[in-house]
Design a protein around this motif. Structure first.
Motif, PDB file in Angstrom:
ATOM      1  N   ARG A 260       0.826  -1.208   0.000  1.00 24.34           N
ATOM      2  CA  ARG A 260       0.000   0.000   0.000  1.00 24.34           C
ATOM      3  C   ARG A 260       0.864   1.263   0.000  1.00 24.34           C
ATOM      4  O   ARG A 260       0.555   2.239  -0.691  1.00 24.34           O
ATOM      5  CB  ARG A 260      -0.932  -0.001   1.215  1.00 24.34           C
TER       6      ARG A 260
ATOM      7  N   TRP B 198       2.355   1.621  -3.411  1.00 33.11           N
ATOM      8  CA  TRP B 198       1.328   2.033  -4.363  1.00 33.11           C
ATOM      9  C   TRP B 198       1.007   3.513  -4.225  1.00 33.11           C
ATOM     10  O   TRP B 198       0.961   4.253  -5.213  1.00 33.11           O
ATOM     11  CB  TRP B 198       0.061   1.195  -4.172  1.00 33.11           C
ATOM     12  N   ALA B 199       0.783   3.945  -2.991  1.00 28.20           N
ATOM     13  CA  ALA B 199       0.367   5.330  -2.760  1.00 28.20           C
ATOM     14  C   ALA B 199       1.482   6.335  -3.041  1.00 28.20           C
ATOM     15  O   ALA B 199       1.250   7.387  -3.660  1.00 28.20           O
ATOM     16  CB  ALA B 199      -0.122   5.488  -1.314  1.00 28.20           C
TER      17      ALA B 199
ATOM     18  N   MET C 169       1.437   5.973  -7.421  1.00 23.58           N
ATOM     19  CA  MET C 169       0.490   7.085  -7.529  1.00 23.58           C
ATOM     20  C   MET C 169       1.128   8.429  -7.154  1.00 23.58           C
ATOM     21  O   MET C 169       0.445   9.451  -7.127  1.00 23.58           O
ATOM     22  CB  MET C 169      -0.726   6.824  -6.637  1.00 23.58           C
TER      23      MET C 169
ATOM     24  N   HIS D  87       2.771   4.505 -13.201  1.00 29.49           N
ATOM     25  CA  HIS D  87       3.227   5.763 -12.600  1.00 29.49           C
ATOM     26  C   HIS D  87       3.201   6.903 -13.623  1.00 29.49           C
ATOM     27  O   HIS D  87       2.810   8.026 -13.310  1.00 29.49           O
ATOM     28  CB  HIS D  87       4.650   5.564 -12.064  1.00 29.49           C
TER      29      HIS D  87
ATOM     30  N   GLY E 286      -3.223   4.561 -14.250  1.00 36.05           N
ATOM     31  CA  GLY E 286      -2.993   4.363 -12.822  1.00 36.05           C
ATOM     32  C   GLY E 286      -4.225   4.682 -11.996  1.00 36.05           C
ATOM     33  O   GLY E 286      -4.520   3.992 -11.006  1.00 36.05           O
ATOM     34  N   ALA E 287      -4.966   5.712 -12.396  1.00 34.09           N
ATOM     35  CA  ALA E 287      -6.156   6.113 -11.647  1.00 34.09           C
ATOM     36  C   ALA E 287      -7.235   5.033 -11.682  1.00 34.09           C
ATOM     37  O   ALA E 287      -7.934   4.800 -10.683  1.00 34.09           O
ATOM     38  CB  ALA E 287      -6.708   7.429 -12.205  1.00 34.09           C
TER      39      ALA E 287
ATOM     40  N   ASN F 241      -6.208   2.303  -9.383  1.00 33.26           N
ATOM     41  CA  ASN F 241      -6.380   2.765  -8.010  1.00 33.26           C
ATOM     42  C   ASN F 241      -7.841   2.644  -7.568  1.00 33.26           C
ATOM     43  O   ASN F 241      -8.129   2.262  -6.426  1.00 33.26           O
ATOM     44  CB  ASN F 241      -5.921   4.220  -7.891  1.00 33.26           C
ATOM     45  N   LYS F 242      -8.763   2.935  -8.476  1.00 37.95           N
ATOM     46  CA  LYS F 242     -10.184   2.786  -8.156  1.00 37.95           C
ATOM     47  C   LYS F 242     -10.544   1.318  -7.939  1.00 37.95           C
ATOM     48  O   LYS F 242     -11.345   0.990  -7.055  1.00 37.95           O
ATOM     49  CB  LYS F 242     -11.045   3.397  -9.266  1.00 37.95           C
TER      50      LYS F 242
ATOM     51  N   LEU G 166      -8.597  -0.931  -6.707  1.00 37.72           N
ATOM     52  CA  LEU G 166      -8.053  -1.351  -5.418  1.00 37.72           C
ATOM     53  C   LEU G 166      -8.809  -0.764  -4.232  1.00 37.72           C
ATOM     54  O   LEU G 166      -8.986  -1.433  -3.207  1.00 37.72           O
ATOM     55  CB  LEU G 166      -6.580  -0.960  -5.324  1.00 37.72           C
ATOM     56  N   THR G 167      -9.252   0.454  -4.355  1.00 41.77           N
ATOM     57  CA  THR G 167      -9.808   1.157  -3.189  1.00 41.77           C
ATOM     58  C   THR G 167     -11.329   1.116  -3.100  1.00 41.77           C
ATOM     59  O   THR G 167     -11.880   1.346  -2.022  1.00 41.77           O
ATOM     60  CB  THR G 167      -9.358   2.631  -3.200  1.00 41.77           C
TER      61      THR G 167
ATOM     62  N   PHE H 202      -3.281  -5.830  -1.720  1.00 42.58           N
ATOM     63  CA  PHE H 202      -3.891  -4.656  -1.093  1.00 42.58           C
ATOM     64  C   PHE H 202      -4.679  -5.065   0.159  1.00 42.58           C
ATOM     65  O   PHE H 202      -4.648  -4.377   1.173  1.00 42.58           O
ATOM     66  CB  PHE H 202      -4.818  -3.962  -2.102  1.00 42.58           C
TER      67      PHE H 202
END
Length: 436
Positions: free
Chosen positions: A34, A37-38, A42, A93, A99-100, A103-104, A106-107, A147
């Motif tokens: 995490r 990733w963050a 990102m 990256h 990447g966005a 990210n969606k 994963l979150t 994740f």
């Protein structure tokens, strides 16, 4: 599959499974993923993510990652090369839009929205180019499991999930087959976990995943042939019959005169890479004119016209048909490559097996090179009993898979002329390290 059969090995599995220790390991490794990733993938900076930074996380994601051994913990064997992982992270990256979306995925907590984001990702051409999307769902499922390893299964392959659902006689199978990739990944995660728990295996997603791949349990639902590590007796291989595959997709496609097939382009790239690293190059005589359209040696003496090797004629005839060979000082073979496209994967493996059969003590690093979608076919073929019960070792211990895309990545590396051929190891996938 009855409840008793599937849970029969649970007592012996639990005797070796330390829940507290496993929870601590995966809490830490998930936190590392995490954070990476963050802050790196990102992150707002435009700097390349270093190989060292990538490799630390690849060890968590992929059991085949550099530095892993039998005592380290990783999500699964993802069938992605080290070099491809590095490229993937840097592309995510750099490509903010791509990447966005990941990210969606994963979150997002809502399963329906998560499935929609996965489907959106699968519709992006740039995702396919970096191994992010594929029909097995491996890469996305690996990310999800890293994740949150306690709620997302480490059974990353949709093929394996389907086999488990069949084994557990889940009525969901009919719906699964008709779903989008996003729905398959999200819904099979929850439904399979529930089915496994209903069969008596209680615990978080990581624990029940490890139970599924516990050797005697794996044999129940996957039922695949597993060759022994050591073979006694010298006549075992002679007792096995092999039927050559004649799948429709493996019929050779003869290109029109003057047309350069992709396989020829890859042959040329492999020759170019080998020459840049200082090797002498061998190409089969029938391919030389075609390959010359995409590669010509800077030093003509590097392309050998004769194999200067001290083997018998039968062995030399076999070696001479291998698509690309790199030789050291014109005397010893460093690496051999069979390039497959529309021809049979089996035929390339068989040529390597012929070489080993003729020269059992040969120490040559061998590679099958093919489009990424044929990787699973390679794994299936090379695990055939006839290649697993060889005199000195299994062919799968000596021969690896390299995708066309990874050959292109290697060819684009800077300073090839100062690199060792060991760089190949960052891009090859070992058949005995594939799958879980």
């Amino acid at each position: 599959m009855s409840e008793m059969n599937f849970s029969a090995f649970l007592p012996e599995f639990e005797a070796t499974y330390d829940v507290a220790q496993k929870t601590a390991v995966w809490s830490d490794q998930s936190a590392q993923f995490r954070e990476f990733w963050a802050n790196r993938v990102m992150g707002a900076d435009s700097e390349l993510i270093s190989d060292d930074d990538c490799d630390k996380v690849i060890k968590i994601l992929d059991r085949n990652g550099k530095g892993n051994n039998k005592d380290t913990e990783a999500i699964a064997k993802a069938m992605v090369s080290q070099g491809a992982w590095r490229r993937l992270f840097n592309e995510l990256h750099k490509n903010r839009k791509l990447g966005a979306v990941v990210n969606k995925v994963l979150t997002e907590q809502d399963p329906k929205l998560k499935a929609q984001y996965i489907d959106e990702l699968y519709g992006m051409d740039e995702a396919q180019k970096i191994y992010l999307t594929g029909k097995s769902g491996n890469t996305i499922s690996v990310f999800l499991a890293a994740f949150d390893p306690f709620n997302n299964l480490s059974v990353i392959s949709l093929k394996d999930r389907r086999l488990l659902l069949e084994c557990l006689e889940s009525p969901y199978i009919g719906e699964f087959d008709a779903q989008t990739i996003g729905d398959k990944i999200t819904q099979s995660n929850d439904i399979l976990a529930q089915a496994i728990k209903a069969n008596g295996v209680i615990g978080d997603a990581r624990k029940i995943s490890e139970y599924c791949y516990y050797a005697p349990v794996k044999e129940l639902w996957r039922g695949e042939f597993s060759a022994p590590q050591e073979v006694s007796g010298s006549n075992t291989a002679n007792e096995i019959t092999v039927t050559i595959s004649t799948d429709k997709d493996e019929v050779e496609d003869i290109a029109a005169d003057g047309e350069v097939r992709e396989s020829i382009r890859i042959q040329g790239l492999l020759a170019k890479i080998g020459e840049a690293m200082g090797f002498d190059i061998w190409l089969p005589n029938p391919d030389r004119v075609r390959v010359s359209k995409v590669w010509q040696p800077k030093d003509p003496s590097k392309l050998l016209t004769k194999l200067p090797l001290s083997y018998d004629n039968r062995t030399l005839s076999t070696i001479g048909l291998i698509d690309v060979i790199w030789l050291k000082n014109k005397r010893s073979i460093a690496r051999a490559f069979e390039v497959e496209d529309t021809t049979s994967i089996y035929s390339g493996i068989l040529r390597m097996a012929d070489l080993v059969a003729l020269q059992p003590d040969v120490k040559i690093k061998m590679h099958i090179v093919a489009p990424i979608e044929r990787q699973e076919k390679f794994f299936t073929e090379i695990r055939r009993p006839v290649f697993s019960y060889m005199t000195n070792a299994r062919l799968s211990d000596m021969c690896t898979f390299i995708s066309y895309d990874d050959v292109r990545l290697i060819a684009d590396l800077k300073h090839l002329n100062s690199m060792s051929d060991k760089v190949i190891e960052d891009y090859e996938v070992n058949p005995d390290q594939s799958g879980d």
